[in-house]
Design an enzyme around this catalytic site. Sequence first.
Site, PDB file in Angstrom:
ATOM      1  N   THR A 148       0.862  -1.172   0.000  1.00 23.66           N
ATOM      2  CA  THR A 148       0.000   0.000   0.000  1.00 23.66           C
ATOM      3  C   THR A 148       0.899   1.222   0.000  1.00 23.66           C
ATOM      4  O   THR A 148       1.973   1.189   0.584  1.00 23.66           O
ATOM      5  CB  THR A 148      -0.857  -0.023   1.287  1.00 23.66           C
ATOM      6  OG1 THR A 148      -1.789  -1.082   1.172  1.00 23.66           O
ATOM      7  CG2 THR A 148      -1.592   1.285   1.519  1.00 23.66           C
ATOM      8  N   ARG A 161     -14.821  -6.622   0.438  1.00 18.79           N
ATOM      9  CA  ARG A 161     -14.065  -6.164   1.618  1.00 18.79           C
ATOM     10  C   ARG A 161     -13.360  -4.823   1.349  1.00 18.79           C
ATOM     11  O   ARG A 161     -12.731  -4.627   0.320  1.00 18.79           O
ATOM     12  CB  ARG A 161     -13.033  -7.236   1.995  1.00 18.79           C
ATOM     13  CG  ARG A 161     -12.153  -6.876   3.213  1.00 18.79           C
ATOM     14  CD  ARG A 161     -10.829  -6.255   2.819  1.00 18.79           C
ATOM     15  NE  ARG A 161      -9.965  -6.034   3.963  1.00 18.79           N
ATOM     16  CZ  ARG A 161      -8.843  -5.305   3.922  1.00 18.79           C
ATOM     17  NH1 ARG A 161      -8.477  -4.738   2.799  1.00 18.79           N
ATOM     18  NH2 ARG A 161      -8.108  -5.148   4.995  1.00 18.79           N
ATOM     19  N   GLY A 215     -10.718  -2.107   3.296  1.00 20.92           N
ATOM     20  CA  GLY A 215      -9.823  -1.966   4.450  1.00 20.92           C
ATOM     21  C   GLY A 215      -9.826  -0.553   5.000  1.00 20.92           C
ATOM     22  O   GLY A 215     -10.793   0.199   4.832  1.00 20.92           O
ATOM     23  N   ASP A 216      -8.745  -0.197   5.659  1.00 23.25           N
ATOM     24  CA  ASP A 216      -8.647   1.116   6.312  1.00 23.25           C
ATOM     25  C   ASP A 216      -8.266   2.251   5.354  1.00 23.25           C
ATOM     26  O   ASP A 216      -8.524   3.413   5.638  1.00 23.25           O
ATOM     27  CB  ASP A 216      -7.603   1.066   7.430  1.00 23.25           C
ATOM     28  CG  ASP A 216      -6.223   0.693   6.885  1.00 23.25           C
ATOM     29  OD1 ASP A 216      -6.144  -0.256   6.073  1.00 23.25           O
ATOM     30  OD2 ASP A 216      -5.236   1.341   7.255  1.00 23.25           O
ATOM     31  N   THR A 248      -0.502   1.861   6.965  1.00 24.61           N
ATOM     32  CA  THR A 248      -0.395   0.641   6.163  1.00 24.61           C
ATOM     33  C   THR A 248      -0.303  -0.556   7.090  1.00 24.61           C
ATOM     34  O   THR A 248       0.357  -0.500   8.120  1.00 24.61           O
ATOM     35  CB  THR A 248       0.819   0.667   5.222  1.00 24.61           C
ATOM     36  OG1 THR A 248       0.922  -0.626   4.592  1.00 24.61           O
ATOM     37  CG2 THR A 248       2.121   0.960   5.953  1.00 24.61           C
ATOM     38  N   GLY A 249      -0.994  -1.628   6.731  1.00 28.49           N
ATOM     39  CA  GLY A 249      -0.967  -2.828   7.569  1.00 28.49           C
ATOM     40  C   GLY A 249      -2.286  -3.560   7.481  1.00 28.49           C
ATOM     41  O   GLY A 249      -3.053  -3.370   6.530  1.00 28.49           O
ATOM     42  N   GLY A 303      -5.653  -3.885   7.731  1.00 28.15           N
ATOM     43  CA  GLY A 303      -6.637  -2.810   7.788  1.00 28.15           C
ATOM     44  C   GLY A 303      -7.714  -2.920   8.846  1.00 28.15           C
ATOM     45  O   GLY A 303      -8.135  -1.916   9.422  1.00 28.15           O
TER      46      GLY A 303
HETATM   47  N1  ASP Z   1      -4.096  -1.440   4.919  1.00 28.41           N
HETATM   48  C1  ASP Z   1      -4.356  -2.096   3.674  1.00 28.41           C
HETATM   49  C2  ASP Z   1      -5.685  -2.815   3.765  1.00 28.41           C
HETATM   50  O1  ASP Z   1      -5.989  -3.393   4.791  1.00 28.41           O
HETATM   51  C3  ASP Z   1      -3.309  -3.085   3.296  1.00 28.41           C
HETATM   52  C4  ASP Z   1      -1.886  -2.633   3.473  1.00 28.41           C
HETATM   53  O2  ASP Z   1      -1.614  -1.580   4.009  1.00 28.41           O
HETATM   54  O3  ASP Z   1      -0.983  -3.363   3.058  1.00 28.41           O
HETATM   55  O4  ASP Z   1      -6.397  -2.851   2.786  1.00 28.41           O
END
Ligand code: ASP
Length: 329
Positions: A194, A222, A224-225, A245-246, A248
């Site tokens: 991301t 789905r 995410g954040d 990032t992570g 979500g």
């Molecule tokens: N945060 C992103 C999500 O959950 C994924 C990512 O940051 O790698 O969609």
Amino acid sequence: MSNYAIVIHGGAGSILRENLSAEMEAAYREKLTEALKVGEAILKNGGTSVDAVVETIKIMEDSPLFNAGKGSVYTHDEKNEMDASIMSGKDLTAGAVAGVDTIKNPIEAAREVMQNSKHVMLSGSGAVEFAEERGITIVDAAYFYNERRLQQLKKAKDKENVILDHDGGHGMVDPAHSEIEFDVTLKTDDKFGTVGCVALDQHGNLAAGTSTGGMTNKRYGRIGDSPIIGAGTYADDNTCAVSSTGHGEYFIRLAVAKEISAQMEHGNKSLTEAADNVIHTKLTELGGTGGVIAIDANGNIAMPFNTSGMYRGYIDTNGKLEVLIFKNN
Ligand code: ASP
């Protein structure tokens, strides 16, 4: 000394030196540097932090290296569904698109929602229709074809089948197992990516933006954040600008980006104290993985993460440019 600065990330995860070839590492460092310089040039010329964030993110969206735009991961149905958001700290305006499939640069569409619609968040075909009406570049879904990402999807599905085979056939993966699966998925260095950018411009305004293809093998629409204001993105000139990032789901539950801003506003914490508390204490205690990049109105920078690596870099108010991937380099 200048009065502008920029910070970027290209995703957090289990990025281990042994899994990243010298060529790939060089390619990431080069692209991150290129992106930073594009944003810096805009800020140097007196451009806005919002425009610097958009143009910087576009460089990463157009690269197959990152999980955003061109390099987006595949859904369970072998499609690409992207999310992006942007926020201006000057007036707390914000824009986001979620689950869009044919917008070449989702971050441009997010800015368009912010500046030229009555809304904050548009999704799916409606978001694409709006983007098209506003003259944003639309591409064929084939533009996002990426063999490496397809292989990642195949691997994720194989893994899922192994887990389902062991769950007694009830079709539900218990949280412990899904956590294991998530960790296994993270072992490949190129799973994540991301992208995000936060910037401070010469007018003293902050902005934050985030763009992603989401998570490999995602289903059921789905989201995410990344397109959620307050979770993946937040900016307020009185506190800071943040891009996450992570994993979500955890970032949404903690409203990570807004939480960092709130700790500065109500808890009198510094940027570093607030960002460290949210990532290293709150997120870690909840069992979430990932990181953030953040900048405050004085140009202070924080980039905490609780994974083994995070693609990241900055150009600070001293003009110092640094690009990092692993814990310390
Ligand atoms: N945060 C992103 C999500 O959950 C994924 C990512 O940051 O790698 O969609």
